[in-house]
Every structure is written in C-alpha cells, then in structure tokens.
Design a protein around this motif. Structure first.
Motif, PDB file in Angstrom:
ATOM      1  N   TYR A  37      75.429  68.167  44.238  1.00 29.72           N
ATOM      2  CA  TYR A  37      75.859  68.537  42.913  1.00 29.72           C
ATOM      3  C   TYR A  37      74.303  69.809  42.969  1.00 29.72           C
ATOM      4  N   ARG A  38      74.558  70.855  42.740  1.00 30.93           N
ATOM      5  CA  ARG A  38      73.497  71.427  42.774  1.00 30.93           C
ATOM      6  C   ARG A  38      73.584  71.923  41.028  1.00 30.93           C
ATOM      7  N   GLN A  39      71.923  72.964  40.277  1.00 33.10           N
ATOM      8  CA  GLN A  39      71.874  72.518  39.124  1.00 33.10           C
ATOM      9  C   GLN A  39      71.088  73.551  39.171  1.00 33.10           C
ATOM     10  N   VAL A  40      71.340  74.459  38.370  1.00 27.43           N
ATOM     11  CA  VAL A  40      70.604  75.637  37.764  1.00 27.43           C
ATOM     12  C   VAL A  40      69.716  75.399  36.420  1.00 27.43           C
ATOM     13  N   PRO A  41      68.840  76.369  35.992  1.00 25.57           N
ATOM     14  CA  PRO A  41      68.169  75.900  34.665  1.00 25.57           C
ATOM     15  C   PRO A  41      68.746  76.659  33.864  1.00 25.57           C
ATOM     16  N   GLY A  42      69.145  75.764  32.499  1.00 21.40           N
ATOM     17  CA  GLY A  42      70.244  76.359  31.682  1.00 21.40           C
ATOM     18  C   GLY A  42      71.432  76.062  31.616  1.00 21.40           C
ATOM     19  N   LYS A  43      71.785  75.072  32.199  1.00 17.43           N
ATOM     20  CA  LYS A  43      72.951  75.324  33.336  1.00 17.43           C
ATOM     21  C   LYS A  43      73.312  73.701  33.396  1.00 17.43           C
ATOM     22  N   ASP A  92      75.578  81.589  44.457  1.00 15.03           N
ATOM     23  CA  ASP A  92      75.180  79.851  44.552  1.00 15.03           C
ATOM     24  C   ASP A  92      73.355  79.170  44.876  1.00 15.03           C
ATOM     25  N   THR A  93      72.797  80.628  44.660  1.00 15.48           N
ATOM     26  CA  THR A  93      71.141  79.390  43.696  1.00 15.48           C
ATOM     27  C   THR A  93      71.151  78.683  43.270  1.00 15.48           C
ATOM     28  N   ALA A  94      70.141  77.458  43.857  1.00  9.60           N
ATOM     29  CA  ALA A  94      70.601  76.531  42.496  1.00  9.60           C
ATOM     30  C   ALA A  94      69.519  75.504  43.958  1.00  9.60           C
ATOM     31  N   ILE A  95      69.578  74.168  42.957  1.00  8.52           N
ATOM     32  CA  ILE A  95      68.704  73.578  43.670  1.00  8.52           C
ATOM     33  C   ILE A  95      69.688  71.783  43.687  1.00  8.52           C
ATOM     34  N   TYR A  96      70.328  72.018  45.316  1.00  8.78           N
ATOM     35  CA  TYR A  96      71.213  71.147  45.273  1.00  8.78           C
ATOM     36  C   TYR A  96      70.934  69.735  45.955  1.00  8.78           C
ATOM     37  N   LEU A  97      71.302  68.485  44.500  1.00 10.38           N
ATOM     38  CA  LEU A  97      71.407  67.194  44.989  1.00 10.38           C
ATOM     39  C   LEU A  97      72.079  66.422  45.624  1.00 10.38           C
ATOM     40  N   CYS A  98      72.120  65.196  46.438  1.00 12.58           N
ATOM     41  CA  CYS A  98      72.488  64.728  47.037  1.00 12.58           C
ATOM     42  C   CYS A  98      72.975  63.772  46.255  1.00 12.58           C
ATOM     43  N   ASN A  99      74.055  63.286  45.615  1.00 10.16           N
ATOM     44  CA  ASN A  99      74.081  61.293  45.681  1.00 10.16           C
ATOM     45  C   ASN A  99      74.918  60.828  46.190  1.00 10.16           C
ATOM     46  N   GLY A 100      74.557  59.628  46.018  1.00  8.91           N
ATOM     47  CA  GLY A 100      75.559  58.258  46.332  1.00  8.91           C
ATOM     48  C   GLY A 100      76.176  57.387  45.068  1.00  8.91           C
ATOM     49  N   HIS A 101      76.779  56.707  45.476  1.00 10.14           N
ATOM     50  CA  HIS A 101      77.452  55.780  44.853  1.00 10.14           C
ATOM     51  C   HIS A 101      77.500  54.658  45.405  1.00 10.14           C
ATOM     52  N   TYR A 102      76.572  52.755  45.263  1.00 10.47           N
ATOM     53  CA  TYR A 102      75.959  52.003  45.845  1.00 10.47           C
ATOM     54  C   TYR A 102      75.967  50.750  45.255  1.00 10.47           C
ATOM     55  N   SER A 103      76.773  49.375  45.010  1.00 11.20           N
ATOM     56  CA  SER A 103      76.752  48.261  44.742  1.00 11.20           C
ATOM     57  C   SER A 103      76.506  48.003  43.060  1.00 11.20           C
TER      58      SER A 103
END
Length: 118
Positions: A37-43, A92-103
């Motif tokens: 995922y990616r996150q931009v401030p205000g979005k 494409d400028t943003a904070i990029y975050l890794c996400n995972g579904h587990y148990s």
C-alpha cells in the motif's frame, strides 16, 4: 504475531527505478494474501499491488496507476515480499507499507519512504 519490516525506499529521479523489500518473521507462504500500500498525507491509503496463492500458483493484481510499471513478487527462501518499481513518476511519491494476512489477523510494516523528484 508477525513482524514485517520494509526497506529499499529513497530518493529517485523521474523515470528511475527502486526495489522495495518486506522481510517477514514468519514463513511468507503462510501469510496470504500480502500486498503493498502507499500513503500520502491528506489522502486515503491506496492499495498498490497484492499477491496471493490462487491454488495453482501466485496471482497478482495491481492498481491501474502502476500496471505495467510495478511488479510484486515473493521469495519463500528468504521470506521476503518485493515490489520492483520502474519508470517512476512524481505522483508515486509516498510512504510504502507492506501488509499481510496471517491467522485471521492483519499486519503492517512501519513503511518506507519513496520520493520521486528531480
């Protein structure tokens, strides 16, 4: 409990490439699906790419804005999720975050910053 740790962000010029990595503390094959995922401030946080076990191999999906430029993949030998980003654009400028579904839980990494600028 799963820990996800991203790396690989940085400053790159438009048209350049970066490869993001997300190291998982558990077998990556047991974390399904996984995504970037990616996150931009205000979005709102935006799903960039997802990968999951389709039963006969991995299935990937991408946001329209990154199709043809980004590639998500995972390596079970190193328990690492990757995002290869090519032909980067300023948007494409943003904070990029890794996400995972587990148990039945959802886990997030702390994020890695990507800045595309000349």
């Amino acid at each position: 409990q799963v820990q996800l740790v991203e790396s690989g962000g940085g400053l790159v010029q438009p048209g350049g490439s970066l490869r993001l990595s997300c190291a998982a503390s558990e077998s990556i094959l047991s974390i399904n699906p996984m995504g970037w995922y990616r996150q931009v401030p205000g979005k709102e946080r935006e799903l960039v790419a997802v990968i999951y076990d389709g039963g006969y191999g991995d299935i990937t999906n991408y946001a329209d804005s990154v199709k043809g430029r980004f590639t998500i993949s995972r390596d079970s030998a190193t328990n690492t999720l990757s995002l290869q980003m090519n032909t980067l654009k300023p948007e494409d400028t943003a904070i990029y975050l890794c996400n995972g579904h587990y148990s039945n839980d959802v886990y997030w990494g702390q994020g890695t910053r990507v800045t595309v600028s000349s």
